[in-house]
Design a protein around this motif. Sequence first.
Motif, PDB file in Angstrom:
ATOM      1  N   ARG A  10       0.843  -1.204   0.000  1.00  0.00           N
ATOM      2  CA  ARG A  10       0.000   0.000   0.000  1.00  0.00           C
ATOM      3  C   ARG A  10       0.870   1.243   0.000  1.00  0.00           C
ATOM      4  O   ARG A  10       0.561   2.248  -0.636  1.00  0.00           O
ATOM      5  N   ALA A  11       2.016   1.178   0.714  1.00  0.00           N
ATOM      6  CA  ALA A  11       2.924   2.326   0.757  1.00  0.00           C
ATOM      7  C   ALA A  11       3.509   2.584  -0.628  1.00  0.00           C
ATOM      8  O   ALA A  11       3.563   3.732  -1.090  1.00  0.00           O
TER       9      ALA A  11
ATOM     10  N   GLN B 155       2.222   1.828  -3.500  1.00  0.00           N
ATOM     11  CA  GLN B 155       1.150   2.337  -4.361  1.00  0.00           C
ATOM     12  C   GLN B 155       0.859   3.812  -4.057  1.00  0.00           C
ATOM     13  O   GLN B 155       0.849   4.658  -4.959  1.00  0.00           O
ATOM     14  N   SER B 156       0.670   4.118  -2.776  1.00  0.00           N
ATOM     15  CA  SER B 156       0.258   5.474  -2.413  1.00  0.00           C
ATOM     16  C   SER B 156       1.373   6.488  -2.649  1.00  0.00           C
ATOM     17  O   SER B 156       1.130   7.595  -3.130  1.00  0.00           O
ATOM     18  N   LEU B 157       2.612   6.110  -2.311  1.00  0.00           N
ATOM     19  CA  LEU B 157       3.712   7.066  -2.478  1.00  0.00           C
ATOM     20  C   LEU B 157       3.995   7.304  -3.966  1.00  0.00           C
ATOM     21  O   LEU B 157       4.376   8.408  -4.356  1.00  0.00           O
TER      22      LEU B 157
ATOM     23  N   GLU C 286       1.704   7.313  -6.225  1.00  0.00           N
ATOM     24  CA  GLU C 286       0.649   8.282  -6.596  1.00  0.00           C
ATOM     25  C   GLU C 286       1.033   9.690  -6.159  1.00  0.00           C
ATOM     26  O   GLU C 286       0.774  10.670  -6.872  1.00  0.00           O
ATOM     27  N   VAL C 287       1.647   9.788  -4.965  1.00  0.00           N
ATOM     28  CA  VAL C 287       2.080  11.100  -4.472  1.00  0.00           C
ATOM     29  C   VAL C 287       3.104  11.707  -5.437  1.00  0.00           C
ATOM     30  O   VAL C 287       3.010  12.877  -5.811  1.00  0.00           O
TER      31      VAL C 287
ATOM     32  N   GLU D   2       1.312  12.837  -8.576  1.00  0.00           N
ATOM     33  CA  GLU D   2       0.484  14.039  -8.396  1.00  0.00           C
ATOM     34  C   GLU D   2       1.332  15.292  -8.147  1.00  0.00           C
ATOM     35  O   GLU D   2       1.074  16.356  -8.699  1.00  0.00           O
ATOM     36  N   ASP D   3       2.353  15.145  -7.288  1.00  0.00           N
ATOM     37  CA  ASP D   3       3.091  16.330  -6.856  1.00  0.00           C
ATOM     38  C   ASP D   3       4.246  16.704  -7.793  1.00  0.00           C
ATOM     39  O   ASP D   3       4.625  17.858  -7.882  1.00  0.00           O
TER      40      ASP D   3
END
Lengths: 147, 211
Positions: free
Chosen positions: B6-7, B9-11, B13-14, B17-18
Motif C-alpha cells: 500500500r505504501a 502504491q500510495s507514495l 501516486e504522491v 500528483e506532486d
Amino acid sequence: MNSNSRHVLVAEDDETDRFLIDRANKKAGEPLALAFASNGQEAIDQLEGLRSKPHLHPKIILLDLRMPRKDGLVTLEWIRAQPEFKTVPAIIFSSSSHPQDVARAYALGANAFIVKPGSNDLRAQLIAFLGEWTRFVLPGPLPLEVL
Amino acid sequence: MRAPLRAIQSLTEVIEEDYGGQAPGAVPHLQKIVRSAERLDRLVCDVLQFARIARNEISLSPTNVGDLVREIVMDRPEFRTPKAHVSVAIDIVSVQAHEALLSQCLANLLDNAVKYVSHGTVPYVRIFTESASSGRVRLCVQDNGFGIEAEHQSKLFELFRRLPASEGYEGAGVGLAIVKKAAGRMNGEVGVTSSPGLGSTFWIELDKAHA
C-alpha cells in the motif's frame, strides 16, 4: 467555534501512513487539526497532558489496531477508563477486518471500526468523513456503561 | 503483510500528483508501478486466503447449494445478465459442507467460468448435482468457455499454475488451488472434464447432506 472543534488525535505507528494521512488532510477543503502519536503509549501521554484542559480535548481519537508499546485496543481500554476521555468518540482502524478484531474493538467501547484506506482517494474520503463526524456526531453514553 | 505494498502504491501516486508535471515522461511508468502494486496486492490477498483455508478450524453441516449460489450471484453483478447467465438446476441436492468454504469454492469456479470464454462470448454457466460413486454428490459447474486440453487438466489445481490459454486474462493461478484445498478440508475431491472448444465442467465431490 471551540479551539478543539476539529481536533483529531491519530495514533499510527507507520511513518508512511502518518505522512499520507497528513497529506490527505492538508489537501482537504477544510483540514482537520490533526495531532499524531506514533504508538498507543504516546497517545496516552498526550491525553495525560490534556487531562485538565477540556478545551483542548480531541473531538475524535483514531487508533491504529496494531502498534508497538501499546496497541489500539489496549489504548482504547485506557481511554474508556478515564472519566475525562471516556465519552470521546474513538475509532479503531486497521488493514485487518478480521471479525474477532472488529468484535473486540466494539466490545471495548469503540464507536467505529474502519478498514484502513489503501489509496490516496480513500484517505481523502476518510478525512472528509472525520470532518463530518466532528460536525454532526455528539459524544454519548458508551455501550460499556449500558452493559 | 499488505502495508508495504500500500505504501508503494500510495507514495507512487504522491510522486505522480506532486512531481509528475516536472517529469511528464515518467508519468506512464509511475502509473505502471501503481497498477503492478495493485495486482501484487490482489495476489497477496489470494495467497493469504489460501493460507487461511489451510489453518482455520471448520465443521461440516447440511448446506443448501442453490441458496449459496443465489447469494453469490446477488452480490456479484458480473455473474448476472446481461454479463453472464448463471442457472441452478431445480433438483440440486444439499451437501455436507462448511458454508463459507463452499461459498468460496463456488465463487472461484464461477469467476473462472465467466472469465475464460472467447472474447465477445456471453458466458453460460449451469450448476447442478449428480450422484457419484459411493453415494456421494458431485456438484458440477459447467461453462461454455474455451475448454482445457487433456494434458493440462491434471495440473490445473496446482498453486500458481496458469495455462497457456489463460494468457491475456488476469489471474495468478490461486483460485483453483483454493478450491482444491477447501474441498479437501471438507473431505471432498475436485476434478474437471473438458475438451477444447466445448467448455468445461468443474466438479466437487462431497457427502450428501446428513438428514
